[in-house]
Every structure is written in structure tokens, then in C-alpha cells.
Design an enzyme around this catalytic site. Sequence first.
Site, PDB file in Angstrom:
ATOM      1  N   SER A 138      -6.435   9.625  -5.276  1.00  0.00           N
ATOM      2  CA  SER A 138      -5.766   8.668  -7.275  1.00  0.00           C
ATOM      3  C   SER A 138      -6.570   7.105  -7.096  1.00  0.00           C
ATOM      4  O   SER A 138      -5.940   6.890  -5.837  1.00  0.00           O
ATOM      5  CB  SER A 138      -4.562   9.167  -7.884  1.00  0.00           C
ATOM      6  N   ASP A 139      -7.272   7.270  -7.860  1.00  0.00           N
ATOM      7  CA  ASP A 139      -7.320   5.482  -7.926  1.00  0.00           C
ATOM      8  C   ASP A 139      -6.273   4.912  -7.840  1.00  0.00           C
ATOM      9  O   ASP A 139      -4.733   5.858  -8.297  1.00  0.00           O
ATOM     10  CB  ASP A 139      -8.309   4.597  -8.567  1.00  0.00           C
ATOM     11  N   HIS A 140      -5.702   3.472  -7.689  1.00  0.00           N
ATOM     12  CA  HIS A 140      -4.963   2.790  -8.044  1.00  0.00           C
ATOM     13  C   HIS A 140      -4.016   2.018  -8.993  1.00  0.00           C
ATOM     14  O   HIS A 140      -4.369   1.694  -9.962  1.00  0.00           O
ATOM     15  CB  HIS A 140      -4.680   0.841  -7.224  1.00  0.00           C
ATOM     16  N   GLY A 141      -3.145   2.899  -9.130  1.00  0.00           N
ATOM     17  CA  GLY A 141      -2.216   3.469 -10.961  1.00  0.00           C
ATOM     18  C   GLY A 141      -2.533   4.441 -11.244  1.00  0.00           C
ATOM     19  O   GLY A 141      -2.269   4.585 -12.529  1.00  0.00           O
ATOM     20  N   ALA A 142      -3.568   5.041 -10.817  1.00  0.00           N
ATOM     21  CA  ALA A 142      -4.375   5.937 -12.141  1.00  0.00           C
ATOM     22  C   ALA A 142      -3.321   7.268 -12.559  1.00  0.00           C
ATOM     23  O   ALA A 142      -3.474   7.555 -13.767  1.00  0.00           O
ATOM     24  CB  ALA A 142      -4.728   7.106 -11.254  1.00  0.00           C
TER      25      ALA A 142
END
Length: 766
Positions: free
Chosen positions: A289-293
Site C-alpha cells: 500500500s502507499d502511506h496510510g492508504a
Amino acid sequence: MKRNAISQICWFSLLLGLNSPYLLAAEGPAVPAPGQSKDAFIRELMQRMTLDEKIGQLRLVSVGPDHPKPVLLEEIAAGTTGAVFNTVVRPGIRDLQDAAMRSRLKIPLFFAYDVVHGHRTVFPIGLGLAASWDMAAITESARISALEASADGLNLTYSPTVDIARDPRWGRVSEGFGEDAWLTSKVAAAVVKGYQGKGLDQPQTIMAGVKHFALYGAGEGGRDYNTVDMSPQRMYQDYLPPYRAAIDAGAGAVMVSLNSINGVPATANKWLLQDLLRGQWGYRGMTLSDHGAVKELIKHGVAADERQAVKLSIKAGVDMNMNDDLYGKHLPELLKAGEISQSDIDNACRDVLAAKWDMGLFKDPYRYLQGADPVDTDAESRLHRDAAREVARKGMVLLKNKDDVLPLKREGTIALIGPLADSKRDVMGSWSAAGKAFQAVTLLEGMRHATRGKAQLLYAKGANVTNNPDIIKYLNEYNTDVDIDPRDPKVVIAEALEVAKKADVIVAAVGEAQGMAHEASSKTNLHISFSQIELLKALKATGKPLVLVLMNGRPLDLSWEDGIADAILETWFSGTEGGNAIADVLFGDYNPSGKLTMTFPRSVGQVPIYYNHLNTGRPFDHEHPNKYTSRYFDSANGPQYPFGYGLSYTRFSVSDIQLSSAKLRKGDSLTAKVTVKNTGKRAGETVVQLYLHDVAASISRPVKELKGYRKLMLKPGESKVVEFPIREEDLRFYDSSLRYASEPGDFKVYIGLDSDDVKEQQFTLL
């Protein structure tokens, strides 16, 4: 008798309890046996892992306020962390890996970082790399990045960024390689090859993590993180190919994008991550995942709470959750409630373990940490300056050169003026990894080196990169990225004018601060700031020859600047050796050969603007303008500088096209041939470009599509024949049913030095 009875009971219990979780969770390090295959090793290891340990492998975190190092070390030792990002020095990485070796199964961590266009040595930003049209140079920049990053103990990079972008308002166009799927696919494969070499089991390699999957560069309004709504045909034809190219080149990881696609966020998009990525493309690597996605699925409006967000993400196929602890918090209860299956967790865990195997970490968790730690992590000896200088100058694009004002002569007095002339931070650009600003060469330093003992060089700042207090506050919110001269702007300009009046020629270094072309740096206009325009007006009024050196991370609206400048050199953000590389070009030690990979508009009102657009039923004809055609009435139509454009200090001619045949049968090929001649007075390199157009098809096709190029060096007066093979495969496209095939009919062939300046021929596909 008593001892025998106990032995019999133990043996009987073992026979009955081979599948007991207590027995499967046997102690002992996760080390492959000699000759053991990857699949067999991972299968046996997973049989020994507890549920918490499996879920722990899906956790990708960064040391920081949310995860203080003492707490994180305990969690790693407990086996509940799979990887760490943003730790970039060997002692720190060694500490964390030591903690993993204290865990029950001793499953190693991997370490990730945004090595986007260099690590210790910073190369040009993505647009600058792509503008070189030199795949060998691009591969070399990635190879050096891998060498330096792996020497610091890193195993994976969140790169390459292959998002097709046609809206320069988006700040992250700086990271990618432009607007064209065919060329970006070539660059994507070259970067992956540079990072991963002949295999990740080899030394000095890092795993490529292609991003952002998918369509991240197509956000509405050029606004970061924004929604994407797109037809399947455009998706498959124009936006998906570069991701596929990176995967086919062997990229071991895929970072999932933050945007939604036709209403479904990528992080919860089962069609994207399962049906397309793994089903149609056969991908077997790891997804991140991307950051905090994952948590952001709540704000997207597809999850009511964290628990549902985790469910959607894991079932969609997101293996690792970056930054927060939602997987560890909610996966056990979701499994217990029967809302996810054990296979959902096992599949994700298997992908992570397989990536660690490919990195060679099970055979040696410290293989990236061999030898003594460097005494000085930032030592000058660790840099690759010659390569950085060479790659940087290859990607510079000469946009204008009236009356051959360039190259500059090493004589008389030269004034260097502008807010970016002596900025070490800005010359490196955004996402400059572990590069250190104090090691970067500014344009002022580069020109001093080039003129020492030969010409007088005078300098003045002349203006701030912006005087807008709101923008300054925004750019400096987390770090002091923009240094502001607090004096009255009129005083700063007056100082510059005193310098300019003493000079024979003025070089003005203008454009954007690196933070203006970054993540979360979308903007509504493409002009340089008012403060810099006021400076340029004053410099123009001196009547001296005016050379603009642009530093920027996106196509700008340069319609006014093109009218007042004698020469314009696009240098992007050119990296550690940027100042020396720019000076090489300005003084003619290197003849510029870069070509644009993104169209420069005349105004923001034309955006999105790109060369390979579809025609309309009423296309605008530049030679015969008509009112009732697709056009703007308040401005000149067409781009300021087209895709593929770039001048040289010499001149080239291209002959008419000769085709080996006027007909092409499936399974065969024909050859398009031109003669290219250097008609100028100095040696130079140029990029000859081949474009094709399907005249009449079952769906409307682009007016031109890049399908080949040749970069060649010619001496003055020298000619070379350039041949391009054209195969039936080059004519294929995705039709309305997403069938990938060619269709019989007429095709136009265009060959030239940019997408507008071309010669034309035609053939028929039978």
C-alpha cells in the site's frame, strides 16, 4: 517401566498431533536447507508460523513518532514486523535486523526507501532522465543508485514512477517520464534493469517497486490524490503499458496508488490487483500500500470504519500495509468472524516471504551489510560525480537560441542572476533520497569553475523564488526548503541591475523551488512567480543578451519568456553535479541533445495537452484556420514546445521518407528510411523519431503515436541513413472489446526531429 510408559505416551501424542499449532510453531531459525527450493522453503516456514507472525510479515513501518525505535525493536523481536522504511544508514539497519534475529523464527526484515533518481549521488529528476532518450544512461543512473543504496543496507526502492501524466499542474510529473506510454515503457524497463541487474541474488542490487498502480498521473484537474474516471480503452492503450513493462522487466514489487479508479479506490480494487495484475498479467510479486492508504478507504467513502477498510484491502490483494498497524489490529478478528479466509492472509504472507527469498535475506540476513560500516556515511568518495554530470547534461533541452547567443564565450563579463543560481537544495530536486545539499554543485559554482581565469563572472540573487507569504508558509511547513531574502524586492532587483549593467550577457536562473514540483504540490497556474517576472522585465530593459536557465519539475507556460529571451535552456532539477553539467552546456563543452517527453502548453487553459490526442470531426487546421473547428479563439493553438522537441548548437536536416514497400502483410515487416545530415558547423547529437497513424479504424485512433527513435551523433557535414522497421505488431491497439490487434487499412508514417516537424509517407496493411 515408568520411563518407557512416558516415552510411549509422548510418541503416541506426536502421532496424533502432527497438525497441532503448538508443534507446527516449532522453534528454530528460518534458514533454507542446502538445495531447497523457494516454494518448499516458504511452505515449510509458513507451517511453522503462528497467525500473529504471518500478520506481522504484512507490516511495513517507519521509525518515528508513531513507532519509536525502542518500541519497534521489541515488536520486531516479537516477530510482528515485516519490513522498515526510511532508515537509511547501516548502523540503524543493523540494529533493527539484530532485533529480527532475536525473534523466534528469525525471519529477516527488508529495508525500503524512496530512491527515485539517485541515492547518495543525485541524478536528474525523472523528466530530465527521460529527456535524454538514452536508455543506457538511464540504466546506468539506476545501477549506481542500486550500488549506493545496497551499500547502505537497503533492499527495495519505491521506484520507478511510471505514471503517465498529461496535466502539468500535477506536482508529481517531476518524478515520472512524461506523457507517452511507449517511451515511458522503455524507460521503465531500463530503470528496473539498472536496479535489479541480472538478478537480485547478485550483489549491489535492490528490488524495484514500480508505482503508483494504477493511473495515478490522471487525477482530475491535475490535483494530487484526486479521482480518476477513464474508459477501458484509454486505460489499456495509454496508461497501463508502463506498469506492465516494469513488471515484465522483473520488478519484484508494486506500490498501489492512492487514487480511485472509476469509483473504486486502488487499495480496495480487486479487479485491479487480482483480475488484471495477477490474472491477466501473471504477476507473482509483492504488493505494497502507499502511506496510510488502507485507513484512507474510510475517507474515500467505501469503508465505514478501520475494520472494513482492512477487510477490503486484504481481500483486494494488498500484501503489505504501509505505516499504520491496522492489519495487526483487525485481521485476527476478521478471520475469527469468517469475514476473510486464512488463504487471504497466507497469500499475502507468502508474497512477502518470497520477496525476502529473492533478495537473498534468508540465506544471509546481513548480505547487504557486509564489511565494516563506513566511517563517514556522507564521504565524498562514495559519490559518482562523473556519471551524474554526464547523465545530467544529456537530459537538458535547448528550447530557444536566437542568433546563436549560445554557447557562451569564455571572455568579457557575464552576469549570473536569479533565485535558483546558488541554491544547493533546489538543484537536486524533489525526492533526492539520501543526497546531501552541501555536496551539490550550484550553477554559480559550476560557472565559476568554467570561467576561472578566462572571464569575469558577477552574481546577484535578484529576487526570491516567490514573495507570496502563503506559498512560502506552505513550502516550509515541514522543512525550511525556501530561503527568503527579507529585503524590499525593489532593493534586491536594483542590486541585480547594477551587476547586469556591467555585463556583456546575462544568464538568469529562474523557475521553481524543488518543493513546488513535489508530492502535494499541485498548482492552478504554470507561470513562474511574479517576483521572478519582475526581475526578468528589469533585466530585459538593460538591452543585454538574456539567457534563461530554467530549473523546474513540470512544463511551464513560457509564452511570455519565449518572447523576451534570446535563449532558453531547460535543465530541470539536474542533481548533485547540476551546476557543472549546466555550465558544460552553456559554454559549449557539451552540445545539448535532449528532447521533451512532455508537451509545453502556451497557457494553462490548454491543459490537458499532449501530442498523441484523438482527432475530432472538426479538427483545427493551422494552415487553413476555420471558425467552426476544435480550437481556442483567444490564443494561438497548438503547444509552445511539442513533444520530442529540442534544439542543438548545430542544425540537422531530414530527407523525405523512403518505404521498402507500399504494402505490409501480417507476419512481415517493411522499412522506413531517411537520411539525416548535420548541416551546421559543429558535431552534435539528435533524436530521430518515428510516428505512425492509423487512418481509419474501428475506433478513433491518435493523430500520431511514437513507435521508434534513433539517437545519433554526426560531425559537421556528415550524413547517415536511419532505418526503422515497421511490423504488424506496431499497428496493434485495444479495440472497443479490448481485443489487442491490428486492422487492415491505410497507415501514415511520420519521421522527424520532434512530433510536429516531420516528413510523411503512407502504406497499407493487407
